[in-house]
Design a protein around this motif. Sequence first.
Motif, PDB file in Angstrom:
ATOM      1  N   PRO A  54       1.326 -13.841  10.150  1.00  0.00           N
ATOM      2  CA  PRO A  54       0.194 -13.092   9.582  1.00  0.00           C
ATOM      3  C   PRO A  54       0.524 -11.596   9.560  1.00  0.00           C
ATOM      4  N   PHE A  55       0.216 -10.958   8.449  1.00  0.00           N
ATOM      5  CA  PHE A  55       0.621  -9.563   8.237  1.00  0.00           C
ATOM      6  C   PHE A  55      -0.603  -8.650   8.276  1.00  0.00           C
ATOM      7  N   ASP A  56      -0.573  -7.635   9.179  1.00  0.00           N
ATOM      8  CA  ASP A  56      -1.614  -6.611   9.274  1.00  0.00           C
ATOM      9  C   ASP A  56      -0.953  -5.256   9.011  1.00  0.00           C
ATOM     10  N   GLY A  57      -1.147  -4.716   7.820  1.00  0.00           N
ATOM     11  CA  GLY A  57      -0.463  -3.478   7.440  1.00  0.00           C
ATOM     12  C   GLY A  57      -0.823  -2.295   8.311  1.00  0.00           C
ATOM     13  N   ASP A  58      -2.115  -2.154   8.649  1.00  0.00           N
ATOM     14  CA  ASP A  58      -2.534  -1.022   9.486  1.00  0.00           C
ATOM     15  C   ASP A  58      -1.865  -1.088  10.856  1.00  0.00           C
ATOM     16  N   GLU A  59      -1.868  -2.262  11.471  1.00  0.00           N
ATOM     17  CA  GLU A  59      -1.271  -2.404  12.805  1.00  0.00           C
ATOM     18  C   GLU A  59       0.234  -2.146  12.769  1.00  0.00           C
ATOM     19  N   LEU A  60       0.900  -2.671  11.712  1.00  0.00           N
ATOM     20  CA  LEU A  60       2.352  -2.473  11.599  1.00  0.00           C
ATOM     21  C   LEU A  60       2.695  -0.990  11.514  1.00  0.00           C
ATOM     22  N   MET A  61       1.984  -0.236  10.658  1.00  0.00           N
ATOM     23  CA  MET A  61       2.284   1.191  10.508  1.00  0.00           C
ATOM     24  C   MET A  61       1.951   1.960  11.776  1.00  0.00           C
ATOM     25  N   ARG A  62       0.831   1.590  12.427  1.00  0.00           N
ATOM     26  CA  ARG A  62       0.456   2.262  13.664  1.00  0.00           C
ATOM     27  C   ARG A  62       1.514   2.067  14.747  1.00  0.00           C
ATOM     28  N   ASP A  63       2.020   0.823  14.885  1.00  0.00           N
ATOM     29  CA  ASP A  63       3.042   0.548  15.897  1.00  0.00           C
ATOM     30  C   ASP A  63       4.333   1.299  15.604  1.00  0.00           C
ATOM     31  N   ALA A  64       4.725   1.342  14.334  1.00  0.00           N
ATOM     32  CA  ALA A  64       5.971   2.030  13.967  1.00  0.00           C
ATOM     33  C   ALA A  64       5.882   3.520  14.267  1.00  0.00           C
ATOM     34  N   VAL A  65       4.725   4.114  13.971  1.00  0.00           N
ATOM     35  CA  VAL A  65       4.559   5.554  14.205  1.00  0.00           C
ATOM     36  C   VAL A  65       4.531   5.855  15.697  1.00  0.00           C
ATOM     37  N   GLU A  66       3.904   4.977  16.491  1.00  0.00           N
ATOM     38  CA  GLU A  66       3.815   5.228  17.927  1.00  0.00           C
ATOM     39  C   GLU A  66       5.189   5.267  18.585  1.00  0.00           C
ATOM     40  N   GLU A  67       6.169   4.538  18.010  1.00  0.00           N
ATOM     41  CA  GLU A  67       7.511   4.525  18.599  1.00  0.00           C
ATOM     42  C   GLU A  67       8.174   5.898  18.560  1.00  0.00           C
ATOM     43  N   ILE A  68       7.810   6.714  17.592  1.00  0.00           N
ATOM     44  CA  ILE A  68       8.456   8.046  17.485  1.00  0.00           C
ATOM     45  C   ILE A  68       7.510   9.172  17.828  1.00  0.00           C
ATOM     46  N   ARG A  69       6.265   8.874  18.180  1.00  0.00           N
ATOM     47  CA  ARG A  69       5.277   9.929  18.383  1.00  0.00           C
ATOM     48  C   ARG A  69       5.687  10.910  19.482  1.00  0.00           C
ATOM     49  N   GLY A  70       6.218  10.359  20.596  1.00  0.00           N
ATOM     50  CA  GLY A  70       6.571  11.236  21.705  1.00  0.00           C
ATOM     51  C   GLY A  70       7.588  12.287  21.314  1.00  0.00           C
ATOM     52  N   GLU A  71       8.674  11.857  20.645  1.00  0.00           N
ATOM     53  CA  GLU A  71       9.711  12.831  20.256  1.00  0.00           C
ATOM     54  C   GLU A  71       9.187  13.771  19.179  1.00  0.00           C
ATOM     55  N   ALA A  72       8.364  13.254  18.250  1.00  0.00           N
ATOM     56  CA  ALA A  72       7.816  14.110  17.195  1.00  0.00           C
ATOM     57  C   ALA A  72       6.933  15.204  17.783  1.00  0.00           C
ATOM     58  N   GLU A  73       6.074  14.849  18.737  1.00  0.00           N
ATOM     59  CA  GLU A  73       5.210  15.853  19.344  1.00  0.00           C
ATOM     60  C   GLU A  73       6.012  16.858  20.149  1.00  0.00           C
ATOM     61  N   ALA A  74       7.089  16.376  20.819  1.00  0.00           N
ATOM     62  CA  ALA A  74       7.933  17.299  21.581  1.00  0.00           C
ATOM     63  C   ALA A  74       8.570  18.341  20.669  1.00  0.00           C
ATOM     64  N   ARG A  75       8.840  17.953  19.415  1.00  0.00           N
ATOM     65  CA  ARG A  75       9.452  18.887  18.451  1.00  0.00           C
ATOM     66  C   ARG A  75       8.408  19.532  17.543  1.00  0.00           C
ATOM     67  N   GLN A  76       7.109  19.305  17.864  1.00  0.00           N
ATOM     68  CA  GLN A  76       5.999  19.924  17.134  1.00  0.00           C
ATOM     69  C   GLN A  76       6.000  19.528  15.659  1.00  0.00           C
ATOM     70  N   LEU A  77       6.295  18.250  15.394  1.00  0.00           N
ATOM     71  CA  LEU A  77       6.225  17.707  14.045  1.00  0.00           C
ATOM     72  C   LEU A  77       4.889  16.990  13.870  1.00  0.00           C
ATOM     73  N   GLU A  78       4.237  17.196  12.744  1.00  0.00           N
ATOM     74  CA  GLU A  78       2.969  16.532  12.464  1.00  0.00           C
ATOM     75  C   GLU A  78       3.234  15.145  11.886  1.00  0.00           C
ATOM     76  N   LEU A  79       2.571  14.114  12.415  1.00  0.00           N
ATOM     77  CA  LEU A  79       2.683  12.742  11.932  1.00  0.00           C
ATOM     78  C   LEU A  79       1.423  12.399  11.152  1.00  0.00           C
ATOM     79  N   ILE A  80       1.593  11.929   9.899  1.00  0.00           N
ATOM     80  CA  ILE A  80       0.470  11.594   9.020  1.00  0.00           C
ATOM     81  C   ILE A  80       0.621  10.144   8.578  1.00  0.00           C
ATOM     82  N   VAL A  81      -0.437   9.363   8.692  1.00  0.00           N
ATOM     83  CA  VAL A  81      -0.434   7.967   8.260  1.00  0.00           C
ATOM     84  C   VAL A  81      -1.419   7.826   7.114  1.00  0.00           C
TER      85      VAL A  81
END
Length: 627
Positions: free
Chosen positions: A469-496
């Motif tokens: 079963p495919f949930d597009g919102d959950e898939l994108m949220r999980d993928a973004v969370e994997e890089i959120r820590g490093e992105a925030e450390a480098r002050q990059l804005e993440l937009i979904v």
Amino acid sequence: MPAFPAILRSCAAILVFLAGMAGFGAQAANPPEASILFINSYHRGYSWSDGIEDGFRQRLVASGRKIELSVEYLDSRRFSYGAQIEPLAQAMAVKYADYQPDVVVVADNAAFDFAIRYRDRLFPQRPIVFGGYNNFRPAVIEGIANITGVNEEIAIGDTVNMALRVHPRTRTLAFIVSTGDASSKRIGEVAEESVFPELRKRYDVVVLKDASIEEVHQRLAKLPADSLLFLSGQVSDKSGSRSLSPAENGRRITAGSPFPAYTFWDFHLGNGALGGHIIPPDEQGRTMVGMALRVLDGTPADSIPVVMTTPTRDIFDYPVMQRFGVSEVDLPPGAVIINRPVSLWESHRWQIVGVIGLLVLESLLVGLLLHIARGRRRAMAALTQAKEAAEVANVAKNAFLANMSHEMRTPLNHIIGMLTLLRREPLSAKQSERLEKIDAACQKLTGSIVAVLELTRLEADKLELARQPFDGDELMRDAVEEIRGEAEARQLELIVDAAPMPSGLFGNVAYIKLALHNYLANALRFTPSGSITVRSSVLAQEAETVLVRFAVEDTGIGIAEADQQRLFKVFEQVDNSSTRQYGGLGAGLAITRKIARLMGGDAGCESRLGQGSTFWFTVVLSKAAAV
């Protein structure tokens, strides 16, 4: 037992008290042989006067003499020399009424003026040793008894000549001058009298006197590209109720300067100035101590000649050299370069030795595998037709990559295991830092091995596209969370930006997430600042399927059009040189395209050099689970 720590603390307190009493008794039994009053024109934290004072203290300690040192700060840099001076004099009159120093030492022009003005009132007939006096001339102390010191002569002409040798095409010279404090005013007067007239015969000379930051930036913007800037004074701006510090002053001026800025003091280095003929403040302090000790030994201050020669060093700031394209060969002989990046060998010597050892072992293994692969290809070529030989070669390549990856993983797992054991041991902060760097390198190598194994499975057509079963919102949220820590450390804005999708869709969620992760990791690596946006959209719908598009947009470095065609080839990168700035194996994009095509879609990119990139892929999802 619970009372034992309290007993220890009580004993420790008693020992500290006894040690203090012993120190007090020793001091009373061995009083200082003399006292020195050090009057600092500025404040603690101002690097120039800190350097003079630190050099003074260091040589005083090194002399072994028991001399009591008192220090007073006039704070005339942050707050102009004026209304606060009389209250300071009154305070000193109270403090030193019954405690007269044997020698008065003054640093820089404001303290010199203060000492001369209030000498008879505060410390009559006491010898004075001065230092850091800008462009001293003997006439300054005519009629003043019992005084000597050290001249601070900033070599404006020498600095200009040095800068012109580094930039021989210069035609315009801009100077920041000011009158806000005694030192800066004296420097400006000397420059107007003896330096600027000669320079105007050969160059266009622009003098920015008591100007604001805004005025300076506006004037500099109108000057031609073949210009140089010299920081010989302050701007008129303030920070709240105080003047800007010299470091703030230099940082703000150079931030808006389109061409190199030169200085005469160390406090501008590391704050935007390219370099200069720098006066080392600690040398001034050490020379002043020598004179003060001679006075304490009985030599009249008047009989000690004023030191007129001011030592200098040619110092340049490496990051600013890089900014303006200045090469080391352009610098004068013997120039010192500061803030140069530490070489990899200096910072990671033992890690490099270890990696080289592993690489030697791996090279032997790779050589053996290559030898076997070449022999196998030759044997197969003799027995099969051209098409069969090509297929066998492809299989051999995949086998080689898989075998090599497995063989590399075995020693790598040993290394990771040893790191785990080492973390259980008591380590110093430096050892812990080194372990973290080795662990990060191991994790990066593990990721490369996993990518190679995934690539071999895809090329060998061993991928089974399981459908969940495919949930597009959950898939994108999980993928973004994997890089959120490093992105925030480098002050990059993440937009979904996830578009609504039909319910009841099915697809291979794991591999879609892998493809999206590859794009996100790429965007994170090549985006130094700005934002990363993840989008999803529905492109088309059929009775049983839906075509979905995923895209990752970044504001990174971008890719030239000529390089975009080969990005999705295996192990290809925009920069394949051994000295490339950005790391990576070059397999992630190839894996993403293979996943997309196996799922009925495709992958590609749109980019402009210097303006960011958009990497996209499409997949076909079913509206019902596959039977």
